[in-house]
Design a protein around this motif. Structure first.
Motif, PDB file in Angstrom:
ATOM      1  N   VAL A 338       3.720  -7.643   1.011  1.00 48.67           N
ATOM      2  CA  VAL A 338       4.620  -7.173   1.692  1.00 48.67           C
ATOM      3  C   VAL A 338       5.884  -7.955   1.717  1.00 48.67           C
ATOM      4  O   VAL A 338       6.999  -7.599   1.516  1.00 48.67           O
ATOM      5  CB  VAL A 338       4.068  -6.594   3.078  1.00 48.67           C
ATOM      6  N   ARG A 339       5.875  -9.248   2.249  1.00 43.84           N
ATOM      7  CA  ARG A 339       6.564 -10.155   2.196  1.00 43.84           C
ATOM      8  C   ARG A 339       7.597 -10.392   1.025  1.00 43.84           C
ATOM      9  O   ARG A 339       8.723 -10.538   0.872  1.00 43.84           O
ATOM     10  CB  ARG A 339       6.252 -11.634   3.102  1.00 43.84           C
ATOM     11  N   GLU A 340       6.573 -10.522  -0.086  1.00 46.40           N
ATOM     12  CA  GLU A 340       7.145 -10.955  -1.479  1.00 46.40           C
ATOM     13  C   GLU A 340       7.776 -10.130  -2.309  1.00 46.40           C
ATOM     14  O   GLU A 340       8.701 -10.366  -3.078  1.00 46.40           O
ATOM     15  CB  GLU A 340       6.321 -11.828  -2.092  1.00 46.40           C
ATOM     16  N   HIS A 341       7.225  -8.829  -1.982  1.00 45.90           N
ATOM     17  CA  HIS A 341       7.694  -7.728  -3.013  1.00 45.90           C
ATOM     18  C   HIS A 341       8.178  -6.282  -2.622  1.00 45.90           C
ATOM     19  O   HIS A 341       8.785  -5.540  -3.205  1.00 45.90           O
ATOM     20  CB  HIS A 341       6.484  -7.556  -3.852  1.00 45.90           C
ATOM     21  N   SER A 342       7.848  -6.161  -1.362  1.00 46.67           N
ATOM     22  CA  SER A 342       8.147  -4.586  -0.608  1.00 46.67           C
ATOM     23  C   SER A 342       9.484  -4.500  -0.187  1.00 46.67           C
ATOM     24  O   SER A 342       9.964  -3.294  -0.342  1.00 46.67           O
ATOM     25  CB  SER A 342       7.205  -4.272   0.482  1.00 46.67           C
ATOM     26  N   GLY A 343      10.140  -5.536   0.107  1.00 45.58           N
ATOM     27  CA  GLY A 343      11.553  -5.393   0.925  1.00 45.58           C
ATOM     28  C   GLY A 343      11.343  -4.414   2.136  1.00 45.58           C
ATOM     29  O   GLY A 343      12.344  -3.917   2.544  1.00 45.58           O
ATOM     30  N   ALA A 344      10.296  -4.640   2.958  1.00 49.10           N
ATOM     31  CA  ALA A 344      10.100  -3.847   4.125  1.00 49.10           C
ATOM     32  C   ALA A 344      10.779  -4.413   5.210  1.00 49.10           C
ATOM     33  O   ALA A 344      10.863  -5.580   5.182  1.00 49.10           O
ATOM     34  CB  ALA A 344       8.646  -3.503   4.035  1.00 49.10           C
ATOM     35  N   ARG A 345      10.968  -3.701   6.399  1.00 48.28           N
ATOM     36  CA  ARG A 345      11.243  -4.292   7.538  1.00 48.28           C
ATOM     37  C   ARG A 345      10.179  -4.420   8.558  1.00 48.28           C
ATOM     38  O   ARG A 345      10.221  -5.210   9.363  1.00 48.28           O
ATOM     39  CB  ARG A 345      12.514  -3.566   8.177  1.00 48.28           C
ATOM     40  N   THR A 346       9.407  -3.531   8.434  1.00 47.32           N
ATOM     41  CA  THR A 346       8.299  -3.437   9.428  1.00 47.32           C
ATOM     42  C   THR A 346       6.832  -3.095   8.653  1.00 47.32           C
ATOM     43  O   THR A 346       6.820  -2.409   7.552  1.00 47.32           O
ATOM     44  CB  THR A 346       8.289  -2.351  10.222  1.00 47.32           C
ATOM     45  N   ALA A 347       5.832  -3.669   9.246  1.00 49.95           N
ATOM     46  CA  ALA A 347       4.501  -3.300   8.572  1.00 49.95           C
ATOM     47  C   ALA A 347       3.513  -3.055   9.859  1.00 49.95           C
ATOM     48  O   ALA A 347       3.567  -3.595  10.820  1.00 49.95           O
ATOM     49  CB  ALA A 347       3.927  -4.731   7.877  1.00 49.95           C
ATOM     50  N   ALA A 348       2.454  -2.288   9.674  1.00 48.56           N
ATOM     51  CA  ALA A 348       1.593  -1.983  10.616  1.00 48.56           C
ATOM     52  C   ALA A 348       0.216  -2.241  10.196  1.00 48.56           C
ATOM     53  O   ALA A 348      -0.177  -1.306   9.131  1.00 48.56           O
ATOM     54  CB  ALA A 348       1.796  -0.430  11.016  1.00 48.56           C
ATOM     55  N   LEU A 349      -0.609  -2.696  10.936  1.00 44.37           N
ATOM     56  CA  LEU A 349      -1.960  -3.025  10.645  1.00 44.37           C
ATOM     57  C   LEU A 349      -2.897  -2.182  11.653  1.00 44.37           C
ATOM     58  O   LEU A 349      -2.628  -2.096  13.076  1.00 44.37           O
ATOM     59  CB  LEU A 349      -2.370  -4.453  10.912  1.00 44.37           C
ATOM     60  N   THR A 350      -3.696  -1.415  11.158  1.00 41.01           N
ATOM     61  CA  THR A 350      -4.457  -0.465  11.995  1.00 41.01           C
ATOM     62  C   THR A 350      -6.042  -0.835  11.801  1.00 41.01           C
ATOM     63  O   THR A 350      -6.469  -0.559  10.747  1.00 41.01           O
ATOM     64  CB  THR A 350      -4.026   0.997  11.737  1.00 41.01           C
ATOM     65  N   LEU A 351      -6.826  -1.233  12.876  1.00 44.26           N
ATOM     66  CA  LEU A 351      -8.078  -1.450  12.705  1.00 44.26           C
ATOM     67  C   LEU A 351      -8.873  -0.355  13.522  1.00 44.26           C
ATOM     68  O   LEU A 351      -8.635  -0.081  14.587  1.00 44.26           O
ATOM     69  CB  LEU A 351      -8.604  -2.886  13.208  1.00 44.26           C
TER      70      LEU A 351
END
Length: 419
Positions: A338-351
């Motif tokens: 996500v950091r290197e390729h996506s260009g995202a501003r937010t990421a969500a982890l759901t367990l």
């Protein structure tokens, strides 16, 4: 996750990563971002050119109105000045790339300016900012030709405005145009050379980091082999010898045989403790000291520019160490991508604990990528490594991504029934 590949790497390696982790961390620390100064220089040059254009346009219109009040051509000059200003303002809307739309926009700008100069030669000096616009829009040869034509038109307009021949008016505009063109072309070539140099530097650093990681991996394997040889292998060898001796003396000397068995039992206990120590060292550092998977996932991050959120759903259940380790490594690798390729501003982890299975979802709001291939088409080592981890646990890994809508990676692992 979004992008061309998912890398099976992430923060927080275990102590057993040893030299591999240390060398890789050192290489990554050395591989700090290198940002060329050329984009900022280009923006500064564009700002100066835009400001100069409107100042020259305003000054030329004020000069015309002061010296030619009430003339029949005045309304046309005012209308063309406003049209030229509006067309120039529309420049950012058509984009900075040399596309057909921008070429058409440049043609309209130049045509309007030519008509305006025919009506009022004092507007000729507005050509100077147009030089830079042409050089940024057209290929180099076409831009130089257009600059030469604009310069010739400026010379004619200035001579007409002067009313008599002036050598300075004949030579000054070409000199200014030649200087501006030479400076711009030199800056462009420097920017291209600097960009190529930076690309080579980044590629070299990545290759160095990969080499150091490989060397660290080999060193760690050698360390583990020596650890196993000096502890477990030696213990097993001693046990074998003692049990063989006990077998030989079992009938003739039962006391000695039992002593051998007791000694072998003690060695086995020490070997079991040593094996547990090795297993503990191989576990991720985030899961050491009894930390749970939820706490380890909650502590993950994807860099300073990406906000990572963690959600826990369902009633948490005790997970085997190998399941916790696999899901943590998958989350770390996904966030690294996500950091290197996506260009995202937010990421969500759901367990999510769903009774008979545990599911880990990693979603981002990046640019996504088309999923037109199957598992065999996954590039890089990230996704195949993740699939292998999940497959070893009897689970499944799915990736859903749409260009412009982000990506969702989901790892589902079945849980063994309890009780």
């Amino acid at each position: 996750m979004s992008g061309t590949q998912v890398r099976d790497a992430g923060p927080g390696r275990s102590p057993a990563d040893g030299a591999a982790g240390n060398n890789g961390h050192k290489a990554r620390a050395q591989e700090h971002p290198v940002t060329p100064a050329t984009p900022r220089d280009t923006r500064t040059l564009a700002t100066v050119a835009h400001t100069a254009f409107f100042l020259l346009l305003g000054a030329s219109l004020a000069r015309f109105l002061l010296r030619h009040p009430g003339e029949p051509r005045t309304p046309w000059v005012i209308a063309l000045s406003i049209t030229l200003a509006l067309l120039y303002v529309l420049g950012p809307a058509v984009g900075a790339a040399p596309t057909a739309r921008r070429t058409l926009w440049l043609g309209l700008i130049v045509s309007t300016w030519v008509v305006l100069v025919v009506l009022a030669p004092s507007f000729a000096w507005c050509a100077v900012p147009l030089f830079f616009t042409a050089l940024r829009t057209l290929p180099p040869r076409a831009a130089v030709v257009l600059v030469a034509l604009l310069t010739g038109f400026v010379v004619i307009a200035q001579l007409k405005l002067a009313g008599s021949f002036d050598p300075n008016l004949l030579l000054a505009p070409p000199a200014v145009a030649a200087l501006a063109t030479a400076v711009f072309v030199h800056m462009e070539r420097q920017a291209q050379a600097q960009g190529a140099l930076i690309d080579d530097l980044i590629r070299t650093r990545r290759e160095l980091a990969a080499t150091e990681r490989r060397e660290g991996t080999l060193a760690e394997r050698q360390r583990l082999s020596m650890e196993i040889h000096d502890t477990l292998a030696q213990n097993l060898s001693s046990q074998q010898m003692l049990l063989q001796a006990a077998d030989r003396t079992w009938d003739s000397d039962p006391a000695t045989a039992r002593a051998h068995v007791r000694t072998a039992t003690g060695i086995a206990a020490r070997g079991l403790a040593e094996a547990r120590r090795l297993v503990h060292d191989l576990a991720p550092a985030e899961l050491a000291d009894g930390a749970g998977l939820a706490d380890a996932l909650r502590a993950l991050d994807a860099g300073p520019d990406i906000e990572v959120r963690f959600h826990l759903e369902g009633t948490p259940a005790a997970l085997p160490d190998r399941v916790q380790s696999a899901l943590l490594r998958i989350a770390q690798g996904a966030l690294a991508n996500v950091r290197e390729h996506s260009g995202a501003r937010t990421a969500a982890l759901t367990l999510s604990f769903l009774g008979d299975q545990v599911v880990l979802d990693i979603a981002d709001d990046g640019h996504g990528f088309p999923r037109t291939r199957g598992e065999a088409g996954d590039r890089g080592h990230g996704l195949p490594a993740m699939r292998a981890r999940v497959r070893q646990l009897g689970g499944t890994l799915t990736v859903e991504s749409t260009p412009g809508e982000g990506t969702v990676l989901s790892a589902a692992v079945p849980l063994e029934p309890t009780g």
